[in-house]
Design a protein around this motif. Structure first.
Motif, PDB file in Angstrom:
ATOM      1  N   ASP A  21       6.074  -3.414  -4.372  1.00 14.20           N
ATOM      2  CA  ASP A  21       5.450  -2.179  -3.889  1.00 14.20           C
ATOM      3  C   ASP A  21       6.446  -1.031  -3.981  1.00 14.20           C
ATOM      4  O   ASP A  21       7.590  -1.158  -3.548  1.00 14.20           O
ATOM      5  N   TRP A  33       1.195   8.036   0.983  1.00 12.54           N
ATOM      6  CA  TRP A  33      -0.154   8.294   0.484  1.00 12.54           C
ATOM      7  C   TRP A  33      -0.314   9.734  -0.033  1.00 12.54           C
ATOM      8  O   TRP A  33      -1.385  10.311   0.053  1.00 12.54           O
ATOM      9  N   ASP A  42      -6.865  -6.150  -0.788  1.00 10.65           N
ATOM     10  CA  ASP A  42      -6.285  -4.841  -1.032  1.00 10.65           C
ATOM     11  C   ASP A  42      -4.885  -4.970  -1.622  1.00 10.65           C
ATOM     12  O   ASP A  42      -4.212  -5.979  -1.452  1.00 10.65           O
ATOM     13  N   TYR A  44       2.359  -2.370  -7.215  1.00  9.24           N
ATOM     14  CA  TYR A  44       1.595  -1.354  -6.491  1.00  9.24           C
ATOM     15  C   TYR A  44       2.445  -0.108  -6.327  1.00  9.24           C
ATOM     16  O   TYR A  44       3.653  -0.200  -6.096  1.00  9.24           O
ATOM     17  N   LEU A  66       2.536   4.132  -4.700  1.00 12.91           N
ATOM     18  CA  LEU A  66       1.997   5.199  -3.854  1.00 12.91           C
ATOM     19  C   LEU A  66       2.793   6.486  -4.072  1.00 12.91           C
ATOM     20  O   LEU A  66       4.017   6.451  -4.221  1.00 12.91           O
ATOM     21  N   TYR A  82      -1.616  -1.303  -9.805  1.00 10.99           N
ATOM     22  CA  TYR A  82      -2.405  -0.453  -8.904  1.00 10.99           C
ATOM     23  C   TYR A  82      -1.613   0.813  -8.596  1.00 10.99           C
ATOM     24  O   TYR A  82      -0.540   0.760  -7.985  1.00 10.99           O
ATOM     25  N   ASP A 102      -2.018   3.787  -6.293  1.00 11.58           N
ATOM     26  CA  ASP A 102      -2.830   4.160  -5.137  1.00 11.58           C
ATOM     27  C   ASP A 102      -2.666   5.657  -4.851  1.00 11.58           C
ATOM     28  O   ASP A 102      -2.100   6.415  -5.635  1.00 11.58           O
ATOM     29  N   GLU A 103      -3.122   6.079  -3.672  1.00  9.63           N
ATOM     30  CA  GLU A 103      -3.247   7.491  -3.313  1.00  9.63           C
ATOM     31  C   GLU A 103      -2.005   8.309  -3.671  1.00  9.63           C
ATOM     32  O   GLU A 103      -0.882   7.931  -3.347  1.00  9.63           O
ATOM     33  N   ASN A 163      -5.784  -0.291 -11.975  1.00  5.79           N
ATOM     34  CA  ASN A 163      -6.582   0.495 -11.033  1.00  5.79           C
ATOM     35  C   ASN A 163      -5.808   1.735 -10.611  1.00  5.79           C
ATOM     36  O   ASN A 163      -4.607   1.668 -10.350  1.00  5.79           O
ATOM     37  N   ASN A 190      -6.411   4.813  -7.720  1.00  3.14           N
ATOM     38  CA  ASN A 190      -7.238   5.352  -6.642  1.00  3.14           C
ATOM     39  C   ASN A 190      -7.286   6.865  -6.810  1.00  3.14           C
ATOM     40  O   ASN A 190      -6.508   7.600  -6.208  1.00  3.14           O
TER      41      ASN A 190
END
Length: 704
Positions: A522, A527, A579, A584, A586, A609, A611-612, A632, A634
């Motif tokens: 991660d 976010w 999730d 991942y 951010l 992924y 994310d935000e 993915n 977001n």
């Protein structure tokens, strides 16, 4: 303690005859002579003065301190009379590290600590020298915070439960039996058997009223495994059908997102009651009675309790490496050591563990707590957002802060009751009370296996973590390379294998990460809320994030930039949580690169992924196999035409399964270029080469 003659050196003036006589009669004269030192003959005028000019200053030969479990602290630290404890060796190092490199040669055996080790600025290298704690050749020394439990007898023949004595008052959350983590006794409960309130739970299914008859109710716990959180809260008492919970832990666990009372997906959530002898029914589980000084265990098939190796931690953490912002600890190395046996105890108390994400949790009393938290704050609220920049982090077993040039090489982090290694985390996550401020930290060729929490957590989550109020707080230049991360986060399931919140220039390369309930690697935090201009997602009325004191709209970037996630092998992760992703990301991360990783065997899960608020991330030449979603982002399309996750590139990746998700559009400047779907395992040669290179590199032994 050995300090060779070669530590002495000539500094520009010749030794006088008297000095030579004194030197010749010293003990050091018995050692081999020092190597010849080249001498430059000065011009005639200089020679008249009698001075000697050296071509260079010879480097002092390192001092050596010897350490052995069979040693004695009243010895001299030599190879024949080694010290017995790290504390004594540490004291000896402080007398030597001003004048030379110092190596502490650690002999084989188990070093059981009575108290954690604390390394401060005085314990690192001084004046450009380096201090090394290093396993002796062929040795595999263990630094343990545990107590061995022996003398097992069968307490219940019918249920095959065994009992042994342990130190009275000891109440660990983990034990290891034959080097394998064992679970505390627990029972899974149906959510519809209870109603949830701000004071606790009401039993609505009479079948569960037996809980009120259990003894020692203040040690019982409630745990809920949700969509991305793993929440723990402690019971105060049970009165009839009312389970009254300890505060503030319970109140903090029922607000926010994916809460204990209202998880994102109740049908997939798992509710458990933990820590009663009555729950001890499953092989490999245990229960401790600290008042009686007893521990109970139900053996796994084939285990012989007469010879079983059972370790129970009595320390919450093992080692703190922390200087001060004005004087950080520097130039300290640990090689070939095994760090074992800790148990972080905070979740056993009134705070519980109000998990938010990957080692961060909500603690203390929340101002303006909502009158009906389950109704009004189960999907965030303004009071919760006011606390977002005040979250705490889990105390790691080994902590590094206010430190520079610290290296862990060929070490082992295993049998630990929390995150294994914390680098530059919040102040409260450091026993020194000093957080952040870690730079040039190397974690290479080490093993992180069989852990209750994640392997490595880098960075903090407070405002000083993302926008340091003084430059010395910056976390930067972290190298995590060629490590094995396996079978982790077994008790704190929501923790990633390798987690980086805010750090500058982190490199994560050639690691093998597997067997994890949550994410593998991660990167990022916040976010997008702390990036320049803020995030429109946090300006909404129901969140009101920027309306809360201390939640600023910054016009400058965070310290997160130039993160590299390269050539890692990530597999068999996401085993408990839908999730998150195997890898991942951010928030904004200028210069970020996620490249040439091999992600596989994450069936139904997300491989890559963003994310935000993810921005400026290049995802290229990765190979993805046997997943549910291979890529993915977001993109938060509900906010359109406002933009959040943008300026990212996915290029030249190969995948044989899964779908792409999120908006990869020119409007968001999210570029999707030359990505290839492959049938079955018919990988092209370029993809095969990446698969072959990913993960831990072969180690080349060099001659010394």
């Amino acid at each position: 303690m050995k300090k060779p003659r070669d530590n002495l050196f000539v500094c520009g003036t010749a030794l006088g005859a008297a000095a030579l006589v004194t030197f010749a009669t010293s003990a050091f004269a018995q050692l081999p002579p020092a190597p010849d030192i080249p001498v430059v003959v000065p011009p005639r005028s200089d020679r008249m003065s009698g001075s000697v000019h050296l071509a260079h200053r010879p480097a002092p030969i390192p001092s050596i301190v010897y350490l052995s479990p069979q040693g004695a602290d009243d010895g001299d630290g030599s190879s024949t009379h080694p010290f017995a404890t790290f504390a004594r060796a540490q004291a000896a190092v402080r007398t030597l590290n001003q004048d030379s490199d110092v190596t502490v040669s650690v002999a084989d055996g188990v070093y059981r600590l009575h108290a954690p080790l604390r390394f401060t600025a005085a314990d690192g290298g001084q004046s450009g020298f380096t201090v090394r704690y290093q396993a002796a050749p062929g040795a595999h020394p263990v630094i343990s915070g545990g107590v061995r439990i022996q003398g097992w007898t069968r307490a219940d023949v019918d249920r095959d439960i065994w009992v042994a004595d342990m130190p009275r008052g000891m109440d660990p959350r983990q034990i290891w039996v034959n080097e394998k983590l064992s679970r505390r006794a627990a029972v899974i409960a149906p959510r519809n058997a209870f109603e949830f309130y701000d004071w606790g739970l009401k039993i609505v299914d009479p079948a569960w009223r037996f809980l009120a008859d259990l003894p020692d109710q203040s040690r019982l716990e409630v745990e809920n495994l949700g969509w991305f959180t793993d929440r723990h809260a402690t019971i105060q008492r049970i009165e009839g059908d009312r389970i009254v919970m300890q505060q503030p832990g319970w109140r903090n666990n029922i607000v926010g997102y994916d809460t204990l009372a209202r998880p994102v997906s109740p049908e997939n959530a798992r509710l458990e009651f933990v820590n009663s002898l009555a729950f001890l029914r499953t092989e490999g589980e245990w229960f401790a009675d600290p008042n009686a000084g007893k521990i109970y265990y139900k053996p796994r098939k084939g285990e012989d309790m007469a010879s079983a190796d059972v370790e129970a931690p009595h320390l919450e953490w093992l080692m703190s490496i922390s200087g001060a912002y004005e004087r950080p600890i520097v130039d300290l190395e640990f090689t070939g050591l095994s760090f074992q046996h800790t148990s972080w105890l905070q979740p056993s108390g009134a705070e519980g563990y109000a998990s938010q994400q990957s080692g961060a949790y909500l603690a203390g009393d929340m101002p303006n707590y909502p009158k009906d938290p389950i109704r009004d704050c189960s999907w965030g609220c303004t009071a919760f957002e006011a606390m977002r920049n005040k979250w705490s982090q889990q105390l790691a077993a080994i902590q590094v802060s206010a430190a520079e040039r610290i290296t862990f090489s060929h070490d082992e982090f295993t049998h630990l009751g929390q995150i294994g290694l914390g680098i530059g985390n919040n102040a409260e996550a450091n026993a020194s009370g000093i957080g952040l401020g870690a730079s040039t930290i190397n974690v290479v060729r080490s093993r992180f296996v069989d852990l209750a929490g994640g392997a490595i957590m880098v960075g903090g989550v407070t405002p000083d973590a993302h926008h340091p109020s003084r430059p010395e707080m910056t976390v930067a230049d972290i190298l995590i390379s060629n490590n094995l991360v396996q079978n982790i986060s077994q008790d704190y399931h929501e923790q990633a294998g390798i987690m980086v919140t805010y750090a500058a220039g982190t490199t994560i390369t050639h690691n093998d990460v597997s067997q994890a309930p949550y994410d593998g690697i991660d990167i990022g935090w916040g976010w997008g809320a702390n990036d320049p201009g803020g995030s429109p997602a946090y300006r909404t009325a129901n969140r009101g994030y920027y309306d809360q004191p201390g939640n600023l709209v910054y016009n400058t970037p965070t310290i997160l930039h130039d993160t590299v996630v390269f050539a890692n092998r990530v597999h068999e992760v996401k085993q408990s949580f839908p999730d998150g992703g195997a890898i991942y990301h951010l928030s904004a991360d200028p210069g970020a690169l996620i490249a040439e990783n091999y992600v596989y065997d994450v069936p139904g899960g997300i491989a890559l992924y963003l994310d935000e608020g993810s921005r400026y991330v290049t995802v290229r030449n990765n190979v993805v196999s046997n997943v549910g979603i291979w890529l993915n982002i977001n993109s938060q399309d509900n906010l359109a035409p406002r933009r959040t996750a943008m300026d990212n590139t996915a290029k030249g990746n190969w995948y044989n399964s899964g779908v792409r998700s999120g908006s990869w559009t020119d409007y968001l400047n999210n570029q999707f270029i030359d990505n290839t779907k492959v049938h079955s395992n018919a990988w092209p040669e370029a993809a095969k080469a990446i698969i072959a290179r990913a993960g831990i590199e072969p180690e080349i032994q060099t001659e010394k």
